[in-house]
Structures are given as structure tokens and as C-alpha cells.
Design an enzyme around this catalytic site. Structure first.
Site, PDB file in Angstrom:
ATOM      1  N   ARG A 151      12.757 -20.195  52.892  1.00  0.00           N
ATOM      2  CA  ARG A 151      13.995 -20.331  52.122  1.00  0.00           C
ATOM      3  C   ARG A 151      14.005 -19.381  50.922  1.00  0.00           C
ATOM      4  O   ARG A 151      15.036 -18.830  50.558  1.00  0.00           O
ATOM      5  CB  ARG A 151      14.134 -21.777  51.635  1.00  0.00           C
ATOM      6  CG  ARG A 151      15.421 -22.018  50.857  1.00  0.00           C
ATOM      7  CD  ARG A 151      15.447 -23.412  50.313  1.00  0.00           C
ATOM      8  NE  ARG A 151      15.483 -24.375  51.412  1.00  0.00           N
ATOM      9  CZ  ARG A 151      16.105 -25.545  51.342  1.00  0.00           C
ATOM     10  NH1 ARG A 151      16.729 -25.898  50.254  1.00  0.00           N
ATOM     11  NH2 ARG A 151      16.087 -26.365  52.364  1.00  0.00           N
ATOM     12  N   ASN A 198      10.161 -23.275  73.532  1.00  0.00           N
ATOM     13  CA  ASN A 198      10.749 -24.216  72.572  1.00  0.00           C
ATOM     14  C   ASN A 198      10.954 -25.565  73.255  1.00  0.00           C
ATOM     15  O   ASN A 198      11.308 -25.616  74.436  1.00  0.00           O
ATOM     16  CB  ASN A 198      12.100 -23.678  72.085  1.00  0.00           C
ATOM     17  CG  ASN A 198      12.754 -24.602  71.062  1.00  0.00           C
ATOM     18  OD1 ASN A 198      12.095 -25.107  70.158  1.00  0.00           O
ATOM     19  ND2 ASN A 198      14.050 -24.837  71.204  1.00  0.00           N
ATOM     20  N   HIS A 220      13.277 -28.971  73.009  1.00  0.00           N
ATOM     21  CA  HIS A 220      14.546 -29.381  72.397  1.00  0.00           C
ATOM     22  C   HIS A 220      14.903 -30.786  72.876  1.00  0.00           C
ATOM     23  O   HIS A 220      14.815 -31.081  74.073  1.00  0.00           O
ATOM     24  CB  HIS A 220      15.648 -28.384  72.760  1.00  0.00           C
ATOM     25  CG  HIS A 220      16.932 -28.664  72.052  1.00  0.00           C
ATOM     26  ND1 HIS A 220      17.149 -28.291  70.737  1.00  0.00           N
ATOM     27  CD2 HIS A 220      18.042 -29.321  72.449  1.00  0.00           C
ATOM     28  CE1 HIS A 220      18.353 -28.706  70.374  1.00  0.00           C
ATOM     29  NE2 HIS A 220      18.912 -29.330  71.393  1.00  0.00           N
TER      30      HIS A 220
HETATM   31  C1  GAR Z   1      11.362 -32.778  68.182  1.00  0.00           C
HETATM   32  O1  GAR Z   1      12.169 -33.822  68.649  1.00  0.00           O
HETATM   33  C2  GAR Z   1      11.858 -31.439  68.694  1.00  0.00           C
HETATM   34  O2  GAR Z   1      12.376 -31.512  69.987  1.00  0.00           O
HETATM   35  C3  GAR Z   1      12.927 -31.130  67.704  1.00  0.00           C
HETATM   36  O3  GAR Z   1      12.381 -31.509  66.474  1.00  0.00           O
HETATM   37  C4  GAR Z   1      11.510 -32.618  66.673  1.00  0.00           C
HETATM   38  C5  GAR Z   1      10.211 -32.337  65.990  1.00  0.00           C
HETATM   39  O4  GAR Z   1       9.361 -33.443  66.003  1.00  0.00           O
HETATM   40  N1  GAR Z   1      13.282 -29.757  67.741  1.00  0.00           N
HETATM   41  C6  GAR Z   1      14.509 -29.288  67.560  1.00  0.00           C
HETATM   42  O5  GAR Z   1      15.456 -30.006  67.329  1.00  0.00           O
HETATM   43  C7  GAR Z   1      14.651 -27.782  67.650  1.00  0.00           C
HETATM   44  N2  GAR Z   1      16.030 -27.399  67.670  1.00  0.00           N
HETATM   45  P1  GAR Z   1       7.819 -33.284  65.642  1.00  0.00           P
HETATM   46  O6  GAR Z   1       7.741 -32.508  64.332  1.00  0.00           O
HETATM   47  O7  GAR Z   1       7.323 -34.667  65.481  1.00  0.00           O
HETATM   48  O8  GAR Z   1       7.162 -32.548  66.764  1.00  0.00           O
END
Ligand code: GAR
Length: 200
Positions: free
Chosen positions: A59, A105, A107
């Protein structure tokens, strides 16, 4: 052994699941570095475990500078592939182009439904009966690259956010390590949008 950079912005439960799958011998890879764009539990967890970390405040310094620094660290660490495990920033086209079919990734929706932020909230607000998890290659688009694995989850009647999120996470914690395993074994072949999973 494939050397990974895992980028995470949040709690790091996907990072932990991947690390566990690697430790158990299920996934033939190594986490060379955990990278973060903000101070987050994922980074703290990696530091505690003695895993090398990269951190710069994206940031404040901007994504271009952040990517330059990450790239230098990744080069030193001999990274072959990048895993976005709850990474909440968009990588530039120039960065992505350096790792064709080498960035994964996870998602929390059945893409192409509900790309971007808060996919679980988007799915609940939309009233879908089925949602799920997608693991895909990252290309220049937002949550748009070729799909490696998907798994559907029915949304239960009256289900709250926390309950659905917990079920989505449980699926993610299986699917992401499985996709990394397939990549590390050289079993993923991309033809345009289509990913073929080769026999092991
Ligand atoms: C997960 O649900 C992942 O799929 C999502 O963030 C979360 C992270 O959880 N990612 C996104 O939304 C990417 N666009 P974590 O930090 O406990 O792994």
C-alpha cells in the site's frame, strides 16, 4: 523438487494446509518463501516456522515496487512457481508473463461466477443454491485463467456466512494442495482455456 513462493494476505489457512500436505510427503514441493503485501497472520505463522519470508507494505510503496522486490527475493530463492493462497492483490501483466502456467490461485467460488473480493458474500447475496471452490492458473485477467480444479458445494437453506465459509475453506484445503501436486508432477497441460490432467 519444485520450489514455491506462496503469497498470502490473510489468515493463512491455505498456506498451512499446503505446508501440511508437503510435510506429509503428499505434495513433492518445497515452500522456498512466503510473501506478503501486508502484515498478516499468514506471515507471522511462516516466520514462527522458520520459513523464509518476504514482506513489503504494498500500500505504501505501490505494486510495481513491491513486485520488483519480490522478484529479486524469488530469484535468490530459486523459485519455480507461485501459489496465491488468499493473496488479495492483482499481479501485473508483466509479472504474470514471467511465470506462464506457473502461478496458481485458489478462489472461493465456482468461477467465472463471483470473481474479485468477498466471493462468498457475493454468492450468498445472490442467493445461489450451489457455490464452490476453483483453483486456476493466473493470467492477465482478474480470476480468469484456465481452470485446474473445481468442486461444488450446495448452499444450505438459511446457511450463514461463517458456516458456508468454513465449508468452503475445508474444500480449499484439499483442492489447492492437489493442484500443486499435479503441477509439481508435470501432470497439467494447458491448451488455451482447457487444462488437461495427464495420467500419473
Ligand atoms: C480463501 O478463502 C481464498 O480462497 C480467498 O481468501 C481466503 C484466504 O483464506 N482468496 C480470494 O478471495 C482471492 N480472490 P486463508 O488466508 O485462510 O488461506
Amino acid at each position: 523438487m519444485m520450489r514455491l513462493a506462496v503469497l498470502a494476505s490473510g489468515q493463512g489457512t491455505n498456506l498451512m494446509a499446503l505446508a501440511a500436505a508437503i510435510a506429509s510427503g503428499e505434495v513433492p514441493a518445497e515452500i522456498a518463501i512466503v510473501g506478503g503485501d501486508r502484515e498478516a497472520p499468514a506471515l507471522a505463522w511462516a516466520r514462527e516456522r522458520g520459513i523464509a519470508t518476504f514482506f513489503a507494505p504494498a500500500r505504501e510503496i505501490g505494486m510495481a515496487q513491491w513486485e520488483r522486490r519480490l522478484l529479486a527475493t524469488m530469484t535468490d530463492a530459486g523459485v519455480d512457481a507461485v501459489v496465491l493462497a488468499g493473496f488479495m492483490r492483482v499481479l501485473s501483466g508483466a509479472f504474470v508473463a514471467l511465470f506462464p502456467e506457473r502461478i496458481l490461485n485458489v478462489h472461493p467460488s465456482l468461477l467465472p461466477a463471483f470473481p474479485g473480493l468477498d466471493a462468498i458474500g457475493q454468492a450468498l447475496a445472490h442467493g445461489v443454491r450451489v457455490t464452490g471452490v476453483t483453483v486456476h492458473f493466473v493470467d492477465q485477467g482478474l480470476d480468469e485463467g484456465p481452470i485446474i480444479l473445481q468442486e461444488a458445494l450446495p448452499v444450505r437453506t438459511g446457511e450463514g456466512r461463517d458456516e458456508l465459509e468454513a465449508r468452503v475453506h475445508a474444500v480449499e484445503h484439499r483442492l489447492l494442495p492437489e493442484a500443486v501436486r499435479l503441477l509439481s508432477l508435470g501432470r497439467l497441460q494447458v491448451r488455451g482455456r482447457i487444462v488437461d490432467i495427464m495420467e500419473g
